[in-house]
Design a protein around this motif. Structure first.
Motif, PDB file in Angstrom:
ATOM      1  N   ASP A 136      11.644   1.539   8.958  1.00  0.00           N
ATOM      2  CA  ASP A 136      12.821   2.289   9.378  1.00  0.00           C
ATOM      3  C   ASP A 136      14.013   1.356   9.597  1.00  0.00           C
ATOM      4  O   ASP A 136      15.087   1.553   9.015  1.00  0.00           O
ATOM      5  CB  ASP A 136      12.510   3.065  10.649  1.00  0.00           C
ATOM      6  CG  ASP A 136      13.698   3.893  11.132  1.00  0.00           C
ATOM      7  OD1 ASP A 136      14.357   4.533  10.290  1.00  0.00           O
ATOM      8  OD2 ASP A 136      13.958   3.894  12.338  1.00  0.00           O
ATOM      9  N   VAL A 137      13.840   0.308  10.418  1.00  0.00           N
ATOM     10  CA  VAL A 137      14.977  -0.542  10.765  1.00  0.00           C
ATOM     11  C   VAL A 137      15.431  -1.392   9.593  1.00  0.00           C
ATOM     12  O   VAL A 137      16.613  -1.758   9.482  1.00  0.00           O
ATOM     13  CB  VAL A 137      14.669  -1.429  11.998  1.00  0.00           C
ATOM     14  CG1 VAL A 137      14.327  -0.579  13.203  1.00  0.00           C
ATOM     15  CG2 VAL A 137      13.569  -2.444  11.701  1.00  0.00           C
ATOM     16  N   ALA A 138      14.493  -1.733   8.690  1.00  0.00           N
ATOM     17  CA  ALA A 138      14.860  -2.532   7.514  1.00  0.00           C
ATOM     18  C   ALA A 138      15.253  -1.671   6.319  1.00  0.00           C
ATOM     19  O   ALA A 138      15.524  -2.196   5.235  1.00  0.00           O
ATOM     20  CB  ALA A 138      13.696  -3.454   7.125  1.00  0.00           C
ATOM     21  N   ARG A 139      15.237  -0.354   6.526  1.00  0.00           N
ATOM     22  CA  ARG A 139      15.654   0.610   5.483  1.00  0.00           C
ATOM     23  C   ARG A 139      14.854   0.407   4.195  1.00  0.00           C
ATOM     24  O   ARG A 139      15.387   0.177   3.120  1.00  0.00           O
ATOM     25  CB  ARG A 139      17.153   0.503   5.209  1.00  0.00           C
ATOM     26  CG  ARG A 139      18.007   0.724   6.437  1.00  0.00           C
ATOM     27  CD  ARG A 139      19.466   0.986   6.101  1.00  0.00           C
ATOM     28  NE  ARG A 139      20.059  -0.117   5.367  1.00  0.00           N
ATOM     29  CZ  ARG A 139      20.577  -1.197   5.956  1.00  0.00           C
ATOM     30  NH1 ARG A 139      20.537  -1.328   7.264  1.00  0.00           N
ATOM     31  NH2 ARG A 139      21.133  -2.143   5.224  1.00  0.00           N
ATOM     32  N   LEU A 140      13.539   0.529   4.358  1.00  0.00           N
ATOM     33  CA  LEU A 140      12.634   0.315   3.238  1.00  0.00           C
ATOM     34  C   LEU A 140      12.184   1.623   2.609  1.00  0.00           C
ATOM     35  O   LEU A 140      11.315   1.612   1.736  1.00  0.00           O
ATOM     36  CB  LEU A 140      11.396  -0.469   3.705  1.00  0.00           C
ATOM     37  CG  LEU A 140      11.678  -1.860   4.264  1.00  0.00           C
ATOM     38  CD1 LEU A 140      10.387  -2.509   4.756  1.00  0.00           C
ATOM     39  CD2 LEU A 140      12.349  -2.743   3.223  1.00  0.00           C
ATOM     40  N   GLY A 141      12.766   2.723   3.033  1.00  0.00           N
ATOM     41  CA  GLY A 141      12.373   4.007   2.470  1.00  0.00           C
ATOM     42  C   GLY A 141      12.977   4.268   1.112  1.00  0.00           C
ATOM     43  O   GLY A 141      13.906   3.638   0.685  1.00  0.00           O
ATOM     44  N   ARG A 152       0.823  -1.212   0.000  1.00  0.00           N
ATOM     45  CA  ARG A 152       0.000   0.000   0.000  1.00  0.00           C
ATOM     46  C   ARG A 152       0.856   1.261   0.000  1.00  0.00           C
ATOM     47  O   ARG A 152       0.449   2.298  -0.542  1.00  0.00           O
ATOM     48  CB  ARG A 152      -0.921  -0.010   1.226  1.00  0.00           C
ATOM     49  CG  ARG A 152      -1.988   1.058   1.232  1.00  0.00           C
ATOM     50  CD  ARG A 152      -2.805   1.024   2.507  1.00  0.00           C
ATOM     51  NE  ARG A 152      -1.970   1.247   3.682  1.00  0.00           N
ATOM     52  CZ  ARG A 152      -2.431   1.198   4.925  1.00  0.00           C
ATOM     53  NH1 ARG A 152      -3.707   0.894   5.162  1.00  0.00           N
ATOM     54  NH2 ARG A 152      -1.627   1.421   5.937  1.00  0.00           N
ATOM     55  N   ALA A 153       2.052   1.154   0.604  1.00  0.00           N
ATOM     56  CA  ALA A 153       2.963   2.301   0.646  1.00  0.00           C
ATOM     57  C   ALA A 153       3.726   2.483  -0.659  1.00  0.00           C
ATOM     58  O   ALA A 153       4.522   3.417  -0.788  1.00  0.00           O
ATOM     59  CB  ALA A 153       3.948   2.129   1.797  1.00  0.00           C
ATOM     60  N   GLY A 154       3.478   1.585  -1.617  1.00  0.00           N
ATOM     61  CA  GLY A 154       4.086   1.755  -2.932  1.00  0.00           C
ATOM     62  C   GLY A 154       5.252   0.832  -3.227  1.00  0.00           C
ATOM     63  O   GLY A 154       5.865   0.940  -4.297  1.00  0.00           O
ATOM     64  N   LEU A 155       5.566  -0.083  -2.292  1.00  0.00           N
ATOM     65  CA  LEU A 155       6.643  -1.025  -2.529  1.00  0.00           C
ATOM     66  C   LEU A 155       6.095  -2.274  -3.209  1.00  0.00           C
ATOM     67  O   LEU A 155       5.150  -2.899  -2.707  1.00  0.00           O
ATOM     68  CB  LEU A 155       7.304  -1.438  -1.204  1.00  0.00           C
ATOM     69  CG  LEU A 155       8.003  -0.345  -0.402  1.00  0.00           C
ATOM     70  CD1 LEU A 155       8.514  -0.910   0.911  1.00  0.00           C
ATOM     71  CD2 LEU A 155       9.142   0.268  -1.194  1.00  0.00           C
TER      72      LEU A 155
END
Length: 249
Positions: free
Chosen positions: A244-249, A28-31
């Motif tokens: 955040d912790v998995a650096r998915l941004g 849903r966040a676009g990934l």
């Protein structure tokens, strides 16, 4: 592409519900997200694609006779695909053991998905086994749901020590509390003041909720039908931390 896993040595702790809801939120966040249901019980597959099932034997996959990409199914949710569980996955342990000393079988199977997906989510079987070790090696982060009890704390310590002993990236293991019943004194105390032994504990906790249990009834991730329920908001907070912790941004 990043790979994350939801794992616990024990079943019945909210592992699959967390894997499905986080995969849905990531999509849903676009990934572009792929959820691989490695648990032969197939609960994640039932939530996302109840009328579909895998047909390829795990030995054929491991031997390269069938490209694992052929097992991918679309779901009803944009950006979210699924590799469903399949009954012969219960033989995966034997097949992986026979593969010999290769510690990267699962990682190598996942690698080609980097061309299509930003995130792979693994829903793991509840065991401390060769399959679990393959998952640990293949994942950038492993998220471990814990019911707030002393037995769960002991389970976390066992898993972390095993990962450390085997060199499996114990510093990438992140526990979080699930099925929290704040009417219970121990639950409230552990959530409010967690022990230092819970290394890298995520702040978000998932409440015990009938709305989560209804995922099977609805055949859908919780946010699809849960509205502004507290459990939905808790999973939203959990997703923010995981991203955040998995650096998915």
């Amino acid at each position: 592409m990043r790979t994350i896993a939801f794992y616990n040595l024990k079943g019945g702790v909210g592992k699959t519900a967390s894997a499905v809801n986080i995969a849905y939120m990531a999509a849903r966040a676009g990934l572009r997200t792929l959820l691989w249901d490695l648990d032969p019980q197939g609960s994640a597959s039932w939530y996302l694609a109840p009328d579909k099932a895998g047909v390829a034997g795990v030995k054929k996959i491991l031997k390269g006779r069938i490209p694992v990409g052929e097992l991918v199914l679309s779901t009803d949710y944009p950006q979210l695909d699924l590799i469903p569980a399949e009954f012969s996955f219960r033989n995966a342990e034997v097949a992986l053991e026979r593969w010999g000393e290769d510690e990267t079988v699962l990682r190598n199977l996942i690698a080609p998905f980097g061309e299509l997906y930003s995130l792979v989510v693994l829903d793991c079987p509840p065991s401390l086994s060769h399959m679990a070790e393959q998952v640990f090696r293949a994942s950038d982060a492993v998220f471990m749901p814990l019911i707030p009890t002393q037995l769960s704390l002991r389970t976390f310590a066992q898993v972390r020590q095993h990962m450390k002993h085997k060199g499996l990236g114990h510093k990438h293991l992140y526990p979080f509390f699930t099925m929290v019943d704040r009417r219970r004194k121990l639950h409230s105390e552990l959530v409010a003041d967690p022990p230092d032994a819970l290394k890298r504990l995520l702040r978000a906790s998932i409440p015990y909720s009938s709305m989560v249990e209804k995922m099977g009834e609805h055949g859908a991730p919780l946010p699809v039908y849960g509205g502004q329920d507290a459990a939905v908001q808790s999973y939203e907070a959990l997703w923010t931390e995981i991203a955040d912790v998995a650096r998915l941004g």
